[in-house]
Design an enzyme around this catalytic site. Structure first.
Site, PDB file in Angstrom:
ATOM      1  N   HIS A  19       0.843  -1.211   0.000  1.00 16.15           N
ATOM      2  CA  HIS A  19       0.000   0.000   0.000  1.00 16.15           C
ATOM      3  C   HIS A  19       0.873   1.256   0.000  1.00 16.15           C
ATOM      4  O   HIS A  19       0.599   2.220  -0.711  1.00 16.15           O
ATOM      5  CB  HIS A  19      -0.874   0.051   1.255  1.00 16.15           C
ATOM      6  CG  HIS A  19      -1.906  -1.029   1.372  1.00 16.15           C
ATOM      7  ND1 HIS A  19      -2.072  -1.773   2.510  1.00 16.15           N
ATOM      8  CD2 HIS A  19      -2.836  -1.476   0.490  1.00 16.15           C
ATOM      9  CE1 HIS A  19      -3.069  -2.631   2.339  1.00 16.15           C
ATOM     10  NE2 HIS A  19      -3.543  -2.483   1.110  1.00 16.15           N
ATOM     11  N   SER A 132      -2.707  -7.682   2.870  1.00 12.99           N
ATOM     12  CA  SER A 132      -3.026  -7.552   4.291  1.00 12.99           C
ATOM     13  C   SER A 132      -3.296  -8.923   4.896  1.00 12.99           C
ATOM     14  O   SER A 132      -2.947  -9.182   6.051  1.00 12.99           O
ATOM     15  CB  SER A 132      -4.248  -6.661   4.483  1.00 12.99           C
ATOM     16  OG  SER A 132      -3.972  -5.351   4.047  1.00 12.99           O
TER      17      SER A 132
HETATM   18  P1  ADP Z   1      -9.722  -3.587  -0.657  1.00 15.00           P
HETATM   19  O1  ADP Z   1     -10.376  -4.444   0.386  1.00 15.00           O
HETATM   20  O2  ADP Z   1     -10.495  -2.367  -1.028  1.00 15.00           O
HETATM   21  O3  ADP Z   1      -9.177  -4.322  -1.843  1.00 15.00           O
HETATM   22  P2  ADP Z   1      -7.029  -3.384   0.345  1.00 15.00           P
HETATM   23  O4  ADP Z   1      -6.616  -2.622   1.542  1.00 15.00           O
HETATM   24  O5  ADP Z   1      -6.850  -4.871   0.386  1.00 15.00           O
HETATM   25  O6  ADP Z   1      -8.509  -2.947   0.124  1.00 15.00           O
HETATM   26  O7  ADP Z   1      -6.288  -2.849  -0.944  1.00 15.00           O
HETATM   27  C1  ADP Z   1      -6.429  -1.524  -1.377  1.00 15.00           C
HETATM   28  C2  ADP Z   1      -5.822  -1.376  -2.744  1.00 15.00           C
HETATM   29  O8  ADP Z   1      -4.425  -1.605  -2.668  1.00 15.00           O
HETATM   30  C3  ADP Z   1      -6.338  -2.368  -3.780  1.00 15.00           C
HETATM   31  O9  ADP Z   1      -6.431  -1.706  -5.015  1.00 15.00           O
HETATM   32  C4  ADP Z   1      -5.262  -3.416  -3.828  1.00 15.00           C
HETATM   33  O10 ADP Z   1      -5.211  -4.065  -5.085  1.00 15.00           O
HETATM   34  C5  ADP Z   1      -4.032  -2.565  -3.620  1.00 15.00           C
HETATM   35  N1  ADP Z   1      -2.916  -3.337  -3.090  1.00 15.00           N
HETATM   36  C6  ADP Z   1      -2.887  -4.084  -1.979  1.00 15.00           C
HETATM   37  N2  ADP Z   1      -1.686  -4.669  -1.816  1.00 15.00           N
HETATM   38  C7  ADP Z   1      -0.924  -4.280  -2.863  1.00 15.00           C
HETATM   39  C8  ADP Z   1       0.412  -4.555  -3.296  1.00 15.00           C
HETATM   40  N3  ADP Z   1       1.196  -5.373  -2.620  1.00 15.00           N
HETATM   41  N4  ADP Z   1       0.848  -3.960  -4.440  1.00 15.00           N
HETATM   42  C9  ADP Z   1       0.021  -3.159  -5.136  1.00 15.00           C
HETATM   43  N5  ADP Z   1      -1.244  -2.864  -4.796  1.00 15.00           N
HETATM   44  C10 ADP Z   1      -1.718  -3.406  -3.677  1.00 15.00           C
END
Ligand code: ADP
Length: 166
Positions: A19, A132
Site C-alpha cells: 500500500h 493484508s
Molecule cells: P480492498 O479491500 O479495497 O481491496 P485493500 O486494503 O486490500 O482494500 O487494498 C487496497 C488497494 O491496494 C487495492 O487496489 C489493492 O489491489 C491494492 N494493493 C494491496 N496490496 C498491494 C500490493 N502489494 N501492491 C500493489 N497494490 C496493492
C-alpha cells in the site's frame, strides 16, 4: 488549471508496504491524494476502523508526503469520490487475479459517477505477493512481519495480531 485530486480507497486491514508503495507513487502523480479507509467492509475486519485509520496516518506521516491527506468513508466509494470533488480513483494491481474484480468495480464506479476515472498502478515486483491477509496470517502465528509493513507501525500491528491469535 484545476488541481488534480485523487482518492486511494481500501480497507488497509492493516496497511502494508505494498500500500505504501502505491501511496508514494500516486502522491507524485497528483496534486493531492486522499487515502480513504472504508468503514463498512463486507468481511469483518481484524483491525477496527479507528486502528486501520491511525496506522495509515502514522505510516504515511512518517514519510512526509505533504500532499497526502486521510479520510474514512462508508457506502459507495464512487459517491465518496464525487463528494470530495476528486477526478481519479487509484487502485493497485498485483496479479491477473486482481484484474477481474477491479475491472468490474471500475466499470460500476464510472456508472455511478462518470466524473471520475480509475487509474491502476501496477505493483512493484517485490510487493507482488504482499497482501493484508498475508500480514494477518504471519502475525497471528507470531512470525516476523517487519519486512512487509511500515517500520513505525510494525510493533503495534504485531502486538494486535498476537492478541487476536489463531
Ligand atoms: P480492498 O479491500 O479495497 O481491496 P485493500 O486494503 O486490500 O482494500 O487494498 C487496497 C488497494 O491496494 C487495492 O487496489 C489493492 O489491489 C491494492 N494493493 C494491496 N496490496 C498491494 C500490493 N502489494 N501492491 C500493489 N497494490 C496493492
Amino acid at each position: 488549471m484545476s488541481l488534480k485530486l485523487a482518492v486511494y480507497p481500501g480497507s488497509f486491514d492493516p496497511i502494508t508496504l505494498g500500500h505504501m508503495d502505491i501511496i508514494r507513487r500516486a502522491s507524485g502523480m497528483f496534486d493531492r491524494l486522499i487515502v480513504a479507509v472504508v468503514g463498512n467492509i463486507n468481511k469483518k475486519s481484524t483491525f477496527t476502523l479507528e486502528e486501520r485509520e491511525a496506522l495509515v496516518r502514522r505510516a504515511v506521516e512518517a514519510e512526509h508526503l505533504s500532499n497526502v491527506t486521510f479520510d474514512r468513508y462508508s457506502g459507495l466509494v464512487a459517491e465518496y469520490v464525487k463528494s470530495v470533488g476528486a477526478t481519479t480513483l487509484v487502485r493497485g494491481l498485483r496479479a491477473v487475479s486482481d484484474f477481474e474484480s477491479e475491472f468490474q468495480m471500475a466499470l460500476a464506479n464510472r456508472q455511478i459517477y462518470s466524473g471520475a476515472d480509475t487509474v491502476f498502478l501496477v505493483t512493484s515486483a517485490e510487493y507482488m505477493y504482499l497482501s493484508s491477509s498475508l500480514v494477518r496470517e504471519i502475525g497471528r502465528y507470531g512470525g516476523d512481519i517487519r519486512h512487509i509493513v511500515p517500520a513505525c507501525v510494525a510493533d503495534d500491528i504485531a502486538d494486535k495480531l498476537l492478541k487476536v491469535g489463531v
